[in-house]
Design a protein around this motif. Sequence first.
Motif, PDB file in Angstrom:
ATOM      1  N   VAL A  77       0.873  -1.179   0.000  1.00 16.72           N
ATOM      2  CA  VAL A  77       0.000   0.000   0.000  1.00 16.72           C
ATOM      3  C   VAL A  77       0.901   1.218   0.000  1.00 16.72           C
ATOM      4  CG1 VAL A  77      -1.802   1.248   1.257  1.00 16.72           C
ATOM      5  CG2 VAL A  77      -1.742  -1.262   1.295  1.00 16.72           C
ATOM      6  N   ARG A  78       0.537   2.221  -0.765  1.00 18.36           N
ATOM      7  CA  ARG A  78       1.403   3.395  -0.858  1.00 18.36           C
ATOM      8  C   ARG A  78       1.594   4.025   0.519  1.00 18.36           C
ATOM      9  NH1 ARG A  78      -0.236   8.740  -3.657  1.00 18.36           N
ATOM     10  NH2 ARG A  78       1.687   9.223  -2.564  1.00 18.36           N
ATOM     11  N   SER A  79       2.786   4.483   0.753  1.00 19.27           N
ATOM     12  CA  SER A  79       3.063   5.266   1.957  1.00 19.27           C
ATOM     13  C   SER A  79       3.032   6.732   1.572  1.00 19.27           C
ATOM     14  CB  SER A  79       4.429   4.886   2.543  1.00 19.27           C
ATOM     15  OG  SER A  79       5.439   5.077   1.585  1.00 19.27           O
ATOM     16  N   ILE A  80       3.185   7.605   2.529  1.00 20.80           N
ATOM     17  CA  ILE A  80       3.122   9.035   2.242  1.00 20.80           C
ATOM     18  C   ILE A  80       4.353   9.724   2.794  1.00 20.80           C
ATOM     19  CG2 ILE A  80       0.610   9.131   2.195  1.00 20.80           C
ATOM     20  CD1 ILE A  80       0.773  10.328   5.031  1.00 20.80           C
ATOM     21  N   SER A  81       4.690  10.845   2.209  1.00 23.02           N
ATOM     22  CA  SER A  81       5.793  11.656   2.679  1.00 23.02           C
ATOM     23  C   SER A  81       5.328  13.107   2.761  1.00 23.02           C
ATOM     24  CB  SER A  81       6.992  11.560   1.730  1.00 23.02           C
ATOM     25  OG  SER A  81       6.686  12.176   0.488  1.00 23.02           O
ATOM     26  N   ARG A  82       6.123  13.917   3.373  1.00 25.39           N
ATOM     27  CA  ARG A  82       5.819  15.350   3.427  1.00 25.39           C
ATOM     28  C   ARG A  82       5.702  15.914   2.010  1.00 25.39           C
ATOM     29  NH1 ARG A  82       7.135  19.397   7.474  1.00 25.39           N
ATOM     30  NH2 ARG A  82       6.975  21.472   6.546  1.00 25.39           N
ATOM     31  N   GLN A  83       6.593  15.484   1.107  1.00 20.66           N
ATOM     32  CA  GLN A  83       6.534  15.968  -0.263  1.00 20.66           C
ATOM     33  C   GLN A  83       5.234  15.562  -0.946  1.00 20.66           C
ATOM     34  OE1 GLN A  83      10.003  15.186  -2.685  1.00 20.66           O
ATOM     35  NE2 GLN A  83       8.836  15.335  -4.591  1.00 20.66           N
ATOM     36  N   ASP A  84       4.770  14.318  -0.692  1.00 21.09           N
ATOM     37  CA  ASP A  84       3.489  13.875  -1.251  1.00 21.09           C
ATOM     38  C   ASP A  84       2.356  14.816  -0.849  1.00 21.09           C
ATOM     39  OD1 ASP A  84       4.548  11.583  -2.459  1.00 21.09           O
ATOM     40  OD2 ASP A  84       4.272  10.390  -0.657  1.00 21.09           O
ATOM     41  N   LEU A  85       2.306  15.137   0.436  1.00 21.34           N
ATOM     42  CA  LEU A  85       1.258  16.017   0.934  1.00 21.34           C
ATOM     43  C   LEU A  85       1.360  17.406   0.332  1.00 21.34           C
ATOM     44  CD1 LEU A  85       1.234  15.001   4.714  1.00 21.34           C
ATOM     45  CD2 LEU A  85      -0.590  14.596   3.062  1.00 21.34           C
ATOM     46  N   GLU A  86       2.572  17.945   0.275  1.00 22.65           N
ATOM     47  CA  GLU A  86       2.757  19.288  -0.263  1.00 22.65           C
ATOM     48  C   GLU A  86       2.357  19.351  -1.729  1.00 22.65           C
ATOM     49  OE1 GLU A  86       6.854  19.919   0.633  1.00 22.65           O
ATOM     50  OE2 GLU A  86       6.456  20.776   2.629  1.00 22.65           O
ATOM     51  N   GLU A  87       2.704  18.310  -2.498  1.00 24.01           N
ATOM     52  CA  GLU A  87       2.337  18.292  -3.914  1.00 24.01           C
ATOM     53  C   GLU A  87       0.826  18.190  -4.088  1.00 24.01           C
ATOM     54  OE1 GLU A  87       4.502  15.184  -5.815  1.00 24.01           O
ATOM     55  OE2 GLU A  87       6.425  16.252  -5.719  1.00 24.01           O
ATOM     56  N   LEU A  88       0.195  17.332  -3.295  1.00 27.02           N
ATOM     57  CA  LEU A  88      -1.248  17.169  -3.407  1.00 27.02           C
ATOM     58  C   LEU A  88      -1.982  18.464  -3.087  1.00 27.02           C
ATOM     59  CD1 LEU A  88      -3.687  15.207  -3.802  1.00 27.02           C
ATOM     60  CD2 LEU A  88      -3.713  15.025  -1.324  1.00 27.02           C
ATOM     61  N   TYR A  89      -1.634  19.093  -1.961  1.00 30.24           N
ATOM     62  CA  TYR A  89      -2.329  20.304  -1.556  1.00 30.24           C
ATOM     63  C   TYR A  89      -2.073  21.452  -2.525  1.00 30.24           C
ATOM     64  CZ  TYR A  89      -4.199  18.616   2.872  1.00 30.24           C
ATOM     65  OH  TYR A  89      -4.929  17.943   3.825  1.00 30.24           O
ATOM     66  N   SER A  90      -0.848  21.572  -3.036  1.00 28.18           N
ATOM     67  CA  SER A  90      -0.559  22.668  -3.962  1.00 28.18           C
ATOM     68  C   SER A  90      -1.315  22.484  -5.276  1.00 28.18           C
ATOM     69  CB  SER A  90       0.947  22.779  -4.221  1.00 28.18           C
ATOM     70  OG  SER A  90       1.447  21.605  -4.840  1.00 28.18           O
ATOM     71  N   LEU A  91      -1.373  21.242  -5.782  1.00 29.46           N
ATOM     72  CA  LEU A  91      -2.092  20.998  -7.030  1.00 29.46           C
ATOM     73  C   LEU A  91      -3.587  21.164  -6.838  1.00 29.46           C
ATOM     74  CD1 LEU A  91      -1.972  20.255  -9.974  1.00 29.46           C
ATOM     75  CD2 LEU A  91      -1.955  17.824  -9.331  1.00 29.46           C
ATOM     76  N   ARG A  92      -4.116  20.676  -5.718  1.00 32.05           N
ATOM     77  CA  ARG A  92      -5.543  20.869  -5.427  1.00 32.05           C
ATOM     78  C   ARG A  92      -5.907  22.341  -5.411  1.00 32.05           C
ATOM     79  NH1 ARG A  92      -8.475  19.039  -0.308  1.00 32.05           N
ATOM     80  NH2 ARG A  92     -10.197  20.098  -1.350  1.00 32.05           N
ATOM     81  N   THR A  93      -5.055  23.146  -4.782  1.00 29.36           N
ATOM     82  CA  THR A  93      -5.325  24.581  -4.697  1.00 29.36           C
ATOM     83  C   THR A  93      -5.397  25.198  -6.085  1.00 29.36           C
ATOM     84  OG1 THR A  93      -4.207  24.706  -2.555  1.00 29.36           O
ATOM     85  CG2 THR A  93      -4.525  26.767  -3.739  1.00 29.36           C
ATOM     86  N   LYS A  94      -4.441  24.869  -6.948  1.00 29.90           N
ATOM     87  CA  LYS A  94      -4.418  25.429  -8.299  1.00 29.90           C
ATOM     88  C   LYS A  94      -5.631  24.980  -9.103  1.00 29.90           C
ATOM     89  CE  LYS A  94      -0.463  27.645  -8.156  1.00 29.90           C
ATOM     90  NZ  LYS A  94      -0.413  29.127  -8.278  1.00 29.90           N
ATOM     91  N   LEU A  95      -5.947  23.693  -9.044  1.00 28.04           N
ATOM     92  CA  LEU A  95      -7.062  23.174  -9.828  1.00 28.04           C
ATOM     93  C   LEU A  95      -8.396  23.765  -9.371  1.00 28.04           C
ATOM     94  CD1 LEU A  95      -6.184  19.372 -10.190  1.00 28.04           C
ATOM     95  CD2 LEU A  95      -5.787  21.202 -11.826  1.00 28.04           C
ATOM     96  N   GLU A  96      -8.602  23.795  -8.061  1.00 26.28           N
ATOM     97  CA  GLU A  96      -9.889  24.283  -7.564  1.00 26.28           C
ATOM     98  C   GLU A  96     -10.029  25.787  -7.791  1.00 26.28           C
ATOM     99  OE1 GLU A  96     -12.738  23.263  -3.732  1.00 26.28           O
ATOM    100  OE2 GLU A  96     -10.938  22.089  -4.189  1.00 26.28           O
ATOM    101  N   SER A  97      -8.940  26.511  -7.650  1.00 29.64           N
ATOM    102  CA  SER A  97      -8.977  27.956  -7.924  1.00 29.64           C
ATOM    103  C   SER A  97      -9.312  28.202  -9.388  1.00 29.64           C
ATOM    104  CB  SER A  97      -7.628  28.591  -7.577  1.00 29.64           C
ATOM    105  OG  SER A  97      -7.356  28.493  -6.200  1.00 29.64           O
ATOM    106  N   PHE A  98      -8.688  27.451 -10.288  1.00 29.36           N
ATOM    107  CA  PHE A  98      -8.965  27.596 -11.719  1.00 29.36           C
ATOM    108  C   PHE A  98     -10.425  27.272 -12.015  1.00 29.36           C
ATOM    109  CE2 PHE A  98      -8.008  25.812 -16.190  1.00 29.36           C
ATOM    110  CZ  PHE A  98      -8.299  27.040 -16.787  1.00 29.36           C
ATOM    111  N   ALA A  99     -10.956  26.225 -11.371  1.00 36.13           N
ATOM    112  CA  ALA A  99     -12.356  25.871 -11.580  1.00 36.13           C
ATOM    113  C   ALA A  99     -13.280  27.009 -11.169  1.00 36.13           C
ATOM    114  CB  ALA A  99     -12.686  24.597 -10.798  1.00 36.13           C
ATOM    115  N   PHE A 100     -12.996  27.648 -10.038  1.00 34.66           N
ATOM    116  CA  PHE A 100     -13.841  28.759  -9.599  1.00 34.66           C
ATOM    117  C   PHE A 100     -13.732  29.967 -10.525  1.00 34.66           C
ATOM    118  CE2 PHE A 100     -14.606  26.609  -5.559  1.00 34.66           C
ATOM    119  CZ  PHE A 100     -15.904  27.024  -5.297  1.00 34.66           C
ATOM    120  N   GLU A 101     -12.560  30.213 -11.052  1.00 37.31           N
ATOM    121  CA  GLU A 101     -12.411  31.312 -12.008  1.00 37.31           C
ATOM    122  C   GLU A 101     -13.275  31.073 -13.245  1.00 37.31           C
ATOM    123  OE1 GLU A 101      -8.252  31.435 -12.756  1.00 37.31           O
ATOM    124  OE2 GLU A 101      -7.750  32.410 -10.845  1.00 37.31           O
TER     125      GLU A 101
END
Length: 228
Positions: A77-101
């Motif tokens: 099962v995949r494990s997680i790292s700090r980098q995994d979390l940072e990448e996920l949250y940063s990409l989510r922010t960009k995608l969701e912001s673009f969707a709202f625009e």
Amino acid sequence: MNESLMLKPVDDGTVRRRIAQRLTDHIVSGGFAPGQKLTEQQLASALQVSRGPLREAVRELAEMGLLVSIPYRGLFVRSISRQDLEELYSLRTKLESFAFELLWDRRTPEALDDLGRRHATLKKTIEAGDDSLQAIEQELFLHNWCFELCGHNLLRRTWQGMQPHVNFYFSLHQKAHDRKGPLRDSHDVYVSLAQGDNLQAMLEHLKDHMRQGLARTIAELSTDLPEA
């Protein structure tokens, strides 16, 4: 049998798809621990399926990044790292912001009512407090709203591809908090701004909301997180 392998048998139908969905649900709900080793024999026995469709399903989940196959070591099962979390949250922010625009001038009274109903349903599930997986699914359904309304097919498909990972991290976040779902009022500001007239305020809230979520998750899981 290990409690984490107490999976319900797969019934008739498209076996590979059903296996993949059953394993995905089990992973994102926290049924398997991050980094846990799995074997085909255990999974085939627990799901009561043959090895052929199981291998196809495992390959699909490996391509999604939920499972990791390491030569000469096995399936994990995949494990997680700090980098995994940072990448996920940063990409989510960009995608969701673009969707709202994109959606801001596409909002209709019916669409805004739909968002309100999703929020109300999520709150009821949170108040019941007895189904963490349903709460996570409804939280994702709430966030799906902006992608459904944005009118950008590639953006929507990109978000859909991310959802198992977001679901997985939501599950880890709730386990770290020892609760079955988000806080009851955690989306009040989000929904109010999404139904309001100030796009810039919505975008700023998204950045702040995601940044705070990342900080809390890293803090709560810090002892279990490798750097990369």
